[in-house]
Scaffold this motif. Structure first.
Motif, PDB file in Angstrom:
ATOM      1  N   GLY A 103       0.828  -1.204   0.000  1.00  0.00           N
ATOM      2  CA  GLY A 103       0.000   0.000   0.000  1.00  0.00           C
ATOM      3  C   GLY A 103       0.856   1.244   0.000  1.00  0.00           C
ATOM      4  O   GLY A 103       1.920   1.280   0.620  1.00  0.00           O
ATOM      5  N   GLU A 105       0.630   5.671   0.070  1.00  0.00           N
ATOM      6  CA  GLU A 105      -0.099   6.932   0.179  1.00  0.00           C
ATOM      7  C   GLU A 105       0.537   7.949  -0.769  1.00  0.00           C
ATOM      8  O   GLU A 105       1.673   8.363  -0.551  1.00  0.00           O
ATOM      9  CB  GLU A 105      -0.043   7.453   1.612  1.00  0.00           C
ATOM     10  CG  GLU A 105      -0.735   8.798   1.807  1.00  0.00           C
ATOM     11  CD  GLU A 105      -0.504   9.359   3.205  1.00  0.00           C
ATOM     12  OE1 GLU A 105      -0.286  10.590   3.312  1.00  0.00           O
ATOM     13  OE2 GLU A 105      -0.532   8.580   4.183  1.00  0.00           O
ATOM     14  N   GLN A 110       0.323  13.435  -7.275  1.00  0.00           N
ATOM     15  CA  GLN A 110      -0.883  12.633  -7.059  1.00  0.00           C
ATOM     16  C   GLN A 110      -1.815  12.619  -8.263  1.00  0.00           C
ATOM     17  O   GLN A 110      -2.452  11.602  -8.558  1.00  0.00           O
ATOM     18  CB  GLN A 110      -1.644  13.149  -5.831  1.00  0.00           C
ATOM     19  CG  GLN A 110      -0.894  13.013  -4.519  1.00  0.00           C
ATOM     20  CD  GLN A 110      -0.233  14.299  -4.076  1.00  0.00           C
ATOM     21  OE1 GLN A 110       0.462  14.931  -4.874  1.00  0.00           O
ATOM     22  NE2 GLN A 110      -0.425  14.663  -2.819  1.00  0.00           N
ATOM     23  N   PHE A 122      -8.948   6.607  -2.532  1.00  0.00           N
ATOM     24  CA  PHE A 122      -7.982   5.686  -1.937  1.00  0.00           C
ATOM     25  C   PHE A 122      -7.705   4.469  -2.804  1.00  0.00           C
ATOM     26  O   PHE A 122      -6.702   3.781  -2.612  1.00  0.00           O
ATOM     27  CB  PHE A 122      -8.475   5.266  -0.553  1.00  0.00           C
ATOM     28  CG  PHE A 122      -8.791   6.432   0.340  1.00  0.00           C
ATOM     29  CD1 PHE A 122      -7.850   7.439   0.535  1.00  0.00           C
ATOM     30  CD2 PHE A 122     -10.024   6.555   0.959  1.00  0.00           C
ATOM     31  CE1 PHE A 122      -8.126   8.531   1.350  1.00  0.00           C
ATOM     32  CE2 PHE A 122     -10.313   7.643   1.769  1.00  0.00           C
ATOM     33  CZ  PHE A 122      -9.366   8.633   1.964  1.00  0.00           C
ATOM     34  N   SER A 125      -4.055   3.518  -4.921  1.00  0.00           N
ATOM     35  CA  SER A 125      -2.828   2.784  -4.589  1.00  0.00           C
ATOM     36  C   SER A 125      -2.966   1.940  -3.329  1.00  0.00           C
ATOM     37  O   SER A 125      -1.991   1.721  -2.625  1.00  0.00           O
ATOM     38  CB  SER A 125      -1.658   3.760  -4.438  1.00  0.00           C
ATOM     39  OG  SER A 125      -1.998   4.837  -3.576  1.00  0.00           O
ATOM     40  N   ASN A 126      -4.176   1.457  -3.044  1.00  0.00           N
ATOM     41  CA  ASN A 126      -4.397   0.645  -1.836  1.00  0.00           C
ATOM     42  C   ASN A 126      -4.338  -0.847  -2.161  1.00  0.00           C
ATOM     43  O   ASN A 126      -5.220  -1.621  -1.837  1.00  0.00           O
ATOM     44  CB  ASN A 126      -5.723   1.011  -1.155  1.00  0.00           C
ATOM     45  CG  ASN A 126      -6.923   0.715  -2.036  1.00  0.00           C
ATOM     46  OD1 ASN A 126      -6.799   0.522  -3.242  1.00  0.00           O
ATOM     47  ND2 ASN A 126      -8.103   0.692  -1.436  1.00  0.00           N
ATOM     48  N   LEU A 131      -0.684   0.054  -6.822  1.00  0.00           N
ATOM     49  CA  LEU A 131       0.352   1.073  -6.604  1.00  0.00           C
ATOM     50  C   LEU A 131       1.410   1.036  -7.702  1.00  0.00           C
ATOM     51  O   LEU A 131       1.952   2.087  -8.086  1.00  0.00           O
ATOM     52  CB  LEU A 131       0.968   0.932  -5.214  1.00  0.00           C
ATOM     53  CG  LEU A 131       1.868  -0.251  -4.882  1.00  0.00           C
ATOM     54  CD1 LEU A 131       3.311  -0.009  -5.250  1.00  0.00           C
ATOM     55  CD2 LEU A 131       1.757  -0.586  -3.395  1.00  0.00           C
ATOM     56  N   TYR A 193      -5.047   4.232   2.791  1.00  0.00           N
ATOM     57  CA  TYR A 193      -4.453   3.593   1.610  1.00  0.00           C
ATOM     58  C   TYR A 193      -4.012   2.158   1.879  1.00  0.00           C
ATOM     59  O   TYR A 193      -3.395   1.525   1.022  1.00  0.00           O
ATOM     60  CB  TYR A 193      -3.284   4.428   1.085  1.00  0.00           C
ATOM     61  CG  TYR A 193      -3.738   5.713   0.453  1.00  0.00           C
ATOM     62  CD1 TYR A 193      -4.159   5.771  -0.878  1.00  0.00           C
ATOM     63  CD2 TYR A 193      -3.790   6.893   1.190  1.00  0.00           C
ATOM     64  CE1 TYR A 193      -4.603   6.946  -1.449  1.00  0.00           C
ATOM     65  CE2 TYR A 193      -4.223   8.081   0.632  1.00  0.00           C
ATOM     66  CZ  TYR A 193      -4.629   8.096  -0.690  1.00  0.00           C
ATOM     67  OH  TYR A 193      -5.071   9.274  -1.257  1.00  0.00           O
ATOM     68  N   TYR A 207      -4.155  10.270   9.064  1.00  0.00           N
ATOM     69  CA  TYR A 207      -3.800   9.046   8.323  1.00  0.00           C
ATOM     70  C   TYR A 207      -2.906   8.103   9.123  1.00  0.00           C
ATOM     71  O   TYR A 207      -2.249   7.234   8.563  1.00  0.00           O
ATOM     72  CB  TYR A 207      -3.139   9.384   6.985  1.00  0.00           C
ATOM     73  CG  TYR A 207      -4.070   9.946   5.931  1.00  0.00           C
ATOM     74  CD1 TYR A 207      -5.374  10.299   6.231  1.00  0.00           C
ATOM     75  CD2 TYR A 207      -3.625  10.135   4.641  1.00  0.00           C
ATOM     76  CE1 TYR A 207      -6.226  10.811   5.252  1.00  0.00           C
ATOM     77  CE2 TYR A 207      -4.463  10.640   3.646  1.00  0.00           C
ATOM     78  CZ  TYR A 207      -5.763  10.979   3.958  1.00  0.00           C
ATOM     79  OH  TYR A 207      -6.609  11.485   2.986  1.00  0.00           O
TER      80      TYR A 207
END
Length: 211
Positions: A103, A105, A110, A122, A125-126, A131, A193, A207
């Motif tokens: 995962g 963030e 972005q 989210f 790239s979770n 990712l 994420y 986060y």
């Protein structure tokens, strides 16, 4: 002689290395100079020839998995069900252990990462395949390359500190294998994420980072 960078990825248990990568930043620079990247929020440890979930279990060694036997800090990119995933090779050469980056963030470009994935929020790239796609990697070209000098790198000298690290069993491995339920998955508690995190578990204020 290993470099200081390589030494970060050996000399201690793989589970410890996997946890120490949480909060470190990955950056990928593509062929036209565009950068993408983010903070590692979820990892999984794979302990080599004695780990039933490892690509090297029982001494299995193929041209495809050869990079796992390389130097600590090298890249191992593999394909599963048509998607690419990214491991960091850890421990000394010929000791095929690795840490899967599960995962991320987003923190660098972005918008480009969202474009690469064709979605926002989210889900960008979770997950391990998500990712890699978000970073803009679409091949195994970097497989076997050292992170230290590669277009794909991890900054081991700085980063954020998780307030709390959650430990659990790995995802997507054969649960009937002898190590299928071992607690080799680590993630930043509350980070949205993290793959499969429920909304009620998400910390949308900070986060899950300290400071």
């Amino acid at each position: 002689m290993l470099t200081k960078y390589q030494q970060f990825f050996t000399g201690r248990p793989t589970e410890e290395i996997a946890q120490s990568l949480l909060g470190k930043q990955i950056v990928y620079t593509n062929s036209d100079g565009t950068k993408t990247g983010g903070l590692i929020v979820e990892t999984e440890a794979y302990l080599g020839e004695n780990d039933s979930a490892s690509h090297a279990f029982n001494g299995r060694r193929t041209n495809y998995s050869e990079s796992l036997y390389g130097n600590p800090g090298n890249i191992y990119i593999y394909q599963i069900r048509g998607h690419y995933c990214f491991d960091v090779v850890v421990q000394d050469a010929e000791e095929p252990q690795g840490v899967l980056i599960r995962g991320l963030e987003p923190t660098v470009n972005q918008e480009q990462m969202a474009t690469n994935r064709g979605m926002n929020s989210f889900n960008v790239s979770n997950g391990p395949a998500k990712l890699v796609q978000a970073l803009g990697i679409h091949s195994r070209e970097l497989d076997g390359k050292p992170l230290e000098t590669s277009p794909l790198t991890i900054d081991i000298t700085s980063g954020k500190k998780p307030r709390e690290i959650v430990t659990g069993s790995r995802i997507g491995v054969n649960l009937k294998g002898k190590d299928g339920r071992k607690p080799y998955r680590f993630y930043v508690k509350g980070n949205p994420y993290v793959s499969g995190l429920r909304k009620r578990e998400m910390n949308l204020e900070d986060y899950g980072w300290e400071g």
